[in-house]
Design a protein around this motif. Structure first.
Motif: not given
Length: 336
Positions: A292-307
Motif C-alpha cells: 500500500l502506497r502511503t498518502v499525505r493524509h494523517p487521518g487515512r494513514m492512521k485508519r490503515v495502520r490500525n486496520l
C-alpha cells in the motif's frame, strides 16, 4: 445525449480494451463509438478542454453488429448493448496456441458488413489483444492506478486535484510515481527476465478514460497488461454498490487463474486496504503480499495502520518508495 444511429454522421470506430482470458476462454471487452477525433497529444488549454469533453460526451453505437476474427480465422459475432459496450465471454479451444511469447493473443474487430447505414473509420479493421498468462509465470500482480502508479490526488479536498489532473493535463505530461515503471518491469520479468508474470491494472476510473490511461502506461513504459475500469453508470452509483467494482474484478481474475498466486498493490487513500485484506481472507494462500502506497493524509494513514496492525493472514507493507516494495518482494523469495 447519445447519438446512436441518428444525428451527425461521424465515422464509426471500435475500441477494444486490453483484456484477459485462458486457453479455453475468450473474454473480450470494448465499446463501439463514433470517432470523436480525440488527439491525446495536442497541447494547449483549448485542445485539452475539448478532448476532456469528448472523452465524457461519447456517442456510443447501440445494438451494433460486430465481428471478432482470431489469428487462426475463427470468427465470433456479437452485438453491443444500450451503452455501446460489448463483451464476448465464451468457451473456445487451444487459444494458447495463438499467443506470442508474452502471452498476448492479437485479434481483429470489425462491424458486420451489410448491416450498417453509417460510414466506418478506415478499413473497418480495429485491433485488439487479450492476455493468457504464460506458463513461465510464477505469480501475478494486480495493481491500482490512482495514487499507486499515477499521482491523482484522491485524498484532496473535494477531490479537486483529481478533476484538475484529469481534465487539464495530457497523459504524456502526467508523471508516474518515482520508480514505479522499473518496479513493475522487474515484477513482470522476474529475476531471469523470462517469467512474463502478468500485470493487471484495476481502477475505479470510468471506461471513458481508457485510452488516456492506456497512453499514460505505454508512454511511461509500464508493462502491458489488461486495464479494467468501469462504466459511467456504475461510477456514479459506486457508493450504493453491494460489492465494490475493484473487488469484483479481482475476484474474477483469481477465479480465472486458480493455480496462480498474486501480489496486490494499491494505496492508503481510499479502500484498497479493506478490499485487499478481505480477498486475502476469502482466498487463503492465493495472495502472497499486499503493498500500500502511503498518502499525505494523517487521518487515512492512521485508519490503515490500525486496520493492518494485527494482520496475520498475509504480509502487508506500507511503502513510500518503490524500492521498499522491491526489497520486500525479494525477501519473500518471489524474486530470487
Amino acid at each position: 445525449m447519445p447519438m446512436g444511429w441518428l444525428g451527425r454522421k461521424d465515422p464509426l470506430q471500435i475500441v477494444a480494451f486490453q483484456s484477459y482470458g485462458t486457453p479455453q476462454r475468450l473474454y473480450i471487452r470494448g465499446r463501439a463509438l463514433e470517432d470523436e477525433s480525440i488527439d491525446l497529444a495536442r497541447k494547449g488549454f483549448v485542445p485539452l478542454l475539448t478532448n476532456s469533453w469528448k472523452r465524457f460526451e461519447t456517442d456510443e453505437i447501440r445494438h451494433a453488429p460486430l465481428r471478432i476474427r482470431l489469428p487462426d480465422d475463427r470468427v465470433f459475432e456479437l452485438t453491443t448493448d444500450m451503452e455501446g459496450y460489448y463483451l464476448l465471454d465464451q468457451q473456445a479451444q487451444a487459444l494458447d496456441s495463438l499467443t506470442n511469447e508474452e502471452g498476448w493473443v492479437h485479434f481483429e474487430m470489425s462491424y458486420r458488413e451489410g448491416q450498417l447505414s453509417r460510414p466506418v473509420l478506415g478499413e473497418n479493421r480495429f485491433p485488439g489483444s487479450m492476455l493468457i498468462p504464460a506458463a513461465t509465470a510464477r505469480f501475478g500482480v494486480i495493481s491500482d492506478i490512482d495514487d499507486t502508479i499515477l499521482q491523482t490526488g484522491v485524498t484532496s479536498y473535494l477531490k479537486w486535484r483529481v478533476i484538475v489532473n484529469t481534465l487539464f493535463k495530457r497523459a504524456e505530461s502526467r508523471i508516474p510515481l518515482s520508480g514505479a515503471a522499473e518496479l513493475y518491469h522487474t515484477l513482470h520479468k522476474g529475476t531471469d527476465g523470462q517469467a512474463a508474470n502478468p500485470i493487471f491494472y484495476v481502477s475505479h476510473s470510468p471506461w471513458n478514460l481508457y485510452r488516456y490511461l492506456e497512453l499514460f502506461l505505454r508512454r511511461n513504459q509500464f508493462p502491458k497488461g489488461p486495464i479494467l475500469l468501469r462504466s459511467m453508470a456504475s461510477f456514479w452509483r459506486r457508493k450504493r454498490e453491494d460489492v465494490p467494482h475493484k473487488q469484483h474484478e479481482i475476484v474474477n481474475i483469481l477465479e480465472s487463474y486458480p493455480k496462480l498466486s498474486f501480489v496486490l498493490i494499491g494505496d492508503s487513500g481510499e479502500k484498497d486496504a479493506d478490499i485487499y485484506l478481505d480477498i486475502a481472507r476469502r482466498y487463503p494462500g492465493r495472495i502472497r503480499a499486499i503493498y500500500l502506497r502511503t498518502v499525505r493524509h494523517p487521518g487515512r494513514m492512521k485508519r490503515v495502520r490500525n486496520l493492518i496492525a494485527h494482520e496475520k493472514t498475509v504480509p502487508v507493507l506500507l511503502a513510500e518508495k518503490s524500492r521498499e516494495i522491491l526489497s520486500h518482494v525479494r525477501e519473500l523469495g518471489l524474486l530470487k
